[in-house]
Write an enzyme that holds these catalytic residues in place. Sequence first.
Site, PDB file in Angstrom:
ATOM      1  N   LYS A   9      -5.014 -26.830  85.533  1.00 43.55           N
ATOM      2  CA  LYS A   9      -4.610 -28.150  85.037  1.00 43.55           C
ATOM      3  C   LYS A   9      -3.124 -28.393  85.296  1.00 43.55           C
ATOM      4  CE  LYS A   9      -6.060 -29.520  80.823  1.00 43.55           C
ATOM      5  NZ  LYS A   9      -6.027 -29.574  79.345  1.00 43.55           N
ATOM      6  N   ASP A  33       0.796 -25.743  79.159  1.00 45.71           N
ATOM      7  CA  ASP A  33      -0.620 -25.495  78.842  1.00 45.71           C
ATOM      8  C   ASP A  33      -1.001 -24.149  79.446  1.00 45.71           C
ATOM      9  OD1 ASP A  33      -3.118 -27.587  77.982  1.00 45.71           O
ATOM     10  OD2 ASP A  33      -3.711 -25.761  79.053  1.00 45.71           O
ATOM     11  N   CYS A  59     -12.790 -36.704  67.415  1.00 48.70           N
ATOM     12  CA  CYS A  59     -12.070 -36.788  66.138  1.00 48.70           C
ATOM     13  C   CYS A  59     -12.956 -37.014  64.921  1.00 48.70           C
ATOM     14  CB  CYS A  59     -11.030 -37.898  66.205  1.00 48.70           C
ATOM     15  SG  CYS A  59      -9.647 -37.443  67.240  1.00 48.70           S
ATOM     16  N   LEU A 111      -4.107 -41.938  68.037  1.00 52.40           N
ATOM     17  CA  LEU A 111      -4.508 -42.557  69.305  1.00 52.40           C
ATOM     18  C   LEU A 111      -6.017 -42.694  69.388  1.00 52.40           C
ATOM     19  CD1 LEU A 111      -2.384 -40.345  71.725  1.00 52.40           C
ATOM     20  CD2 LEU A 111      -1.712 -42.468  70.577  1.00 52.40           C
TER      21      LEU A 111
END
Length: 446
Positions: free
Chosen positions: A40, A35, A256, A147
């Site tokens: 992070k 990433d 989403c 998901l």
Amino acid sequence: MAPDARPIGVIGIGWVGLVTAVCFAEMGHSVVAMDIDAKKVRGLSRGRVPIHEPGIDERLERNRERLTFTTEMEDVLEFARLLFCCVDTPPTYSGDADLSRVQAVVSQLPPDGEYALVMKSTVPSGTGRAIRRDAPGIAYVSCPEFLKEGTAVQDFLHPDRVVIGADSGAEWAADEVEALYRPLGGEIVRTDVASAEMIKLAANAFLATKISFINEIANVCEEVGADVTEVARGMGLDQRIGPAFLRAGAGYGGSCFPKDVSALKQLAGNTGYHFQLLTAVIEVNELQKRRIIGKLQKHLGALAGKTIALLGLAFKPDTDDMREASSLVLAARLQGEGAKVRGYDPVAREAAGKLLPSVELTESAADALEGADAAVIVTEWPEFAELDWTSLRERMAKPVVVDGRNFLDGRALSKAGFEYEGIGLANGGAQAGATPPAESAEASPR
Ligand code: UDX
């Protein structure tokens, strides 16, 4: 389960990337995850999970030796050749998906025929074909993710189906992806790239349509004195309809549905086709988020100067994700009416603080309700059903509860002296003999 000899590459460690990396590691594979966010990556290397997602923390801990986190694409390319692309594709102002992060990934891959890019990010139908045209030396596989936040680990490890789209020349990569997923047991759908991309958009648009449909039914139910939970139960028992995604409420949110519905509408529009149904689905959802305001006005009159407590800020329970959450629209509308807004969420406090700077965020539901003129259930966190509402009533200025998820026991609250109102419930839900729709029965205390 025989682990793959070569590590799996994961590019982009957001929700999808982290779940993919950790679950492949759980299956015994080595994973190199990359990433661009150095903070992070540092945190993950030390075992710190940046999101709230049940089941991730312990799996990360258990599989630390199989997981490498890096900011360098070279690290991924050195070890892996199957590269799962999990970068985000947020909507642009036009409603089209922003593919710049995907393009940035593609531009870093050597076009020497060695690597396969496995697209998990949701992209418009046609993206895979365009990438193949521009980078013919990269095998391209579309493997959309399905998901659900809050149950992502379980969804990954127990999929209903795994869609794998590949065109000629990339079959070897599709075979490898299939071999990775086969042990999980879901049905494998092998198809071409454009169809795989469309399956993802169509599935999410259909689910969003189901929600907007039941929300409109709820609104009509209010007018004719019917009860939407009863209607959904009766409808859902028809096998052709099914009980899932028929919970009326304050509208859908998340990373989403809003994005994918508008991306599909825009994709159709770009070809000159006006997708009328999706235009309505989006509009109904926007209006639904605002209907709570009218319900509050019905009980409180003008909202100026009133204190409204929003219980639940994340877009749904078991996540700290605030993207497109109904609470954002509600808070803004309430403040527009001159109300003072308080908010409480069991896990999304930090995320909410950044997006709702003028909302007073409290440490507990009880603190939010102290002196409030009304409570609004925005997200159906189980702890809200366990509150001692009878004693909380004494602490509120007015005993008004608007239940944006039909989650609480309206009859019990009415008996305890509350003015209770849900969504699409006969008599507001205060006296109805409603039972919850089948899908939510296990989570709902009604
Ligand atoms: C969704 C899809 O389910 C998943 O397949 C895809 O990969 C990503 O988008 P997610 O956004 O995590 O997953 O949430 P989901 O549980 O599907 O809920 C989406 C929204 O719809 C939430 O705001 C929820 O409150 C709302 N919803 C859901 C309803 O209002 N009524 C319902 O009956 C179901």
